[in-house]
Design a protein around this motif. Sequence first.
Motif, mmCIF file in Angstrom:
data_model
loop_
_atom_site.group_PDB
_atom_site.id
_atom_site.type_symbol
_atom_site.label_atom_id
_atom_site.label_comp_id
_atom_site.label_asym_id
_atom_site.label_seq_id
_atom_site.Cartn_x
_atom_site.Cartn_y
_atom_site.Cartn_z
ATOM 1 N N THR A 212 0.848 -1.188 0.000
ATOM 2 C CA THR A 212 0.000 0.000 0.000
ATOM 3 C C THR A 212 0.888 1.243 0.000
ATOM 4 O OG1 THR A 212 -0.002 0.235 2.383
ATOM 5 C CG2 THR A 212 -1.705 -1.185 1.433
ATOM 6 N N GLU A 213 0.245 2.383 -0.165
ATOM 7 C CA GLU A 213 0.964 3.653 -0.121
ATOM 8 C C GLU A 213 1.698 3.801 1.201
ATOM 9 O OE1 GLU A 213 -0.637 7.836 -1.980
ATOM 10 O OE2 GLU A 213 -1.939 6.608 -0.763
ATOM 11 N N GLU A 214 1.102 3.201 2.266
ATOM 12 C CA GLU A 214 1.703 3.310 3.614
ATOM 13 C C GLU A 214 2.711 2.203 3.860
ATOM 14 O OE1 GLU A 214 -1.795 3.207 3.277
ATOM 15 O OE2 GLU A 214 -1.785 5.399 3.112
ATOM 16 N N ASP A 215 3.069 1.446 2.815
ATOM 17 C CA ASP A 215 4.090 0.415 2.924
ATOM 18 C C ASP A 215 3.658 -0.865 3.623
ATOM 19 O OD1 ASP A 215 6.352 0.613 1.540
ATOM 20 O OD2 ASP A 215 7.398 1.927 2.962
#
Length: 410
Positions: free
Chosen positions: A140-143
Amino acid sequence: MARIVQKYGGTSVGSPERILNVARRIKKYRDQGNEMIVVVSAMGGETDRLLSLASQLNESPDEREIDMLLATGEQQSVALMAMALHGLGCPAISMTGAQAGIETDGVHSRARIRNITPHRIEDSLADQKVVIVAGFQGRTEEDAITTLGRGGSDLTAVALAAVLKADLCQIFTDVEGVFTADPRIVPEARKIDVISTDEMLEMASLGAKVMQSRSIEFAKKFGVVLEVRSSLTDTPGTIITEESDDMEDVVVRGVSADKNEAKLTVRHIPDTPGQAAKLFQMLAEASVNVDMIIQNVSEHQLADISCTVPQAELKKIQTQLETRIREATGAEDILYDENIAKVSVVGVGMRSHSGVAASTFKALADHGINIEMISTSEIKISCVLPLERADDAVRILHQTFKLGETTRET
Ligand code: ADP
Ligand code: ASP
Ligand code: MG
């Protein structure tokens, strides 16, 4: 020189010998001057083994942690594949989904791909390396690590083929292609040479696990032509492509069975406007995927509503929704039946030929198989029937529509 994406499933990389066999095949393609991007699944049985470990420690494990765990299966096989290629003197590099630039939404265990930035893949291809990508995973964008749903390595391959503008996307598996029915259930099933994406999408979403249905949706959307073939032989496989005019000549292309559904019956709901809306609103809010629906109005202004839902959702419905559904709708009772299967016949020819429904119901009736629910679309007919008759039903329908006969195809 062509740019080729190949995907190898769990059985194809299930042992060191098989990994080596696949590595030799990849090297052969590379030695012919092709750019190779190879997507690999976890070794056969590994994903199930990890899930079973998790369930021994927690009855309902956190989905983020499940994805963290499952992603290790594919990580093992990409590293092993790269080592096998190195051993054959073939330059190769393995990448996780995140390293390959696959970004997804945050819905753990069935994440959707949002974006792919394949610059690392491109750099390694420019360095003459075979790129081995872990299937079934992204970030995800948040890793956070995510997975793409069971069978999700197919989707990784199709998505990479689309973004890398590959000339060829080949799905290597343990059967020689897409068959008229699961060859493990119907020994006389035939390999289909060409199938339309719409037919493959129906067959896959109705239980033919040879391709993950979401990967076919993706292929349709981005115009990716696929070949499904065996990793154990050199026989040409099945081409999955957009529909051509002559495809409607074949009325029924194949038969599928889905044994992972359950029937939910909400009994004796007051037969007044808005009750069905309340029931399905609650199921939707809990992200339960509902498939077939029927309603019977019985005496005393009461109705029974039945629908099919994935078996995996039953526990959630029982523990989180049952009481709320009863209270909101005034239903008397909620019944669950896991001993059902959905058997379907699929074919684009149904659009222009009549009588398929009649032949389907008659064939099942002649063999004493009771149909509990029916649904149709313009290219499929599905029947819910008792689980213990599912394999029989597949064989009977395969025979009714003469799918095992080679002369059938025009
Ligand atoms: P992989 O591990 O390579 O992804 P899968 O186990 O996911 O392989 O899919 C291949 C299996 O799909 C076959 O072994 C076969 O039993 C099953 N299958 C179900 N329906 C069909 C069908 N119509 N044609 C071919 N295989 C099918
Ligand atoms: N290993 C994952 C699974 O078993 C993904 C895949 O094989 O495609 O579902
Ligand atoms: Mg698979």
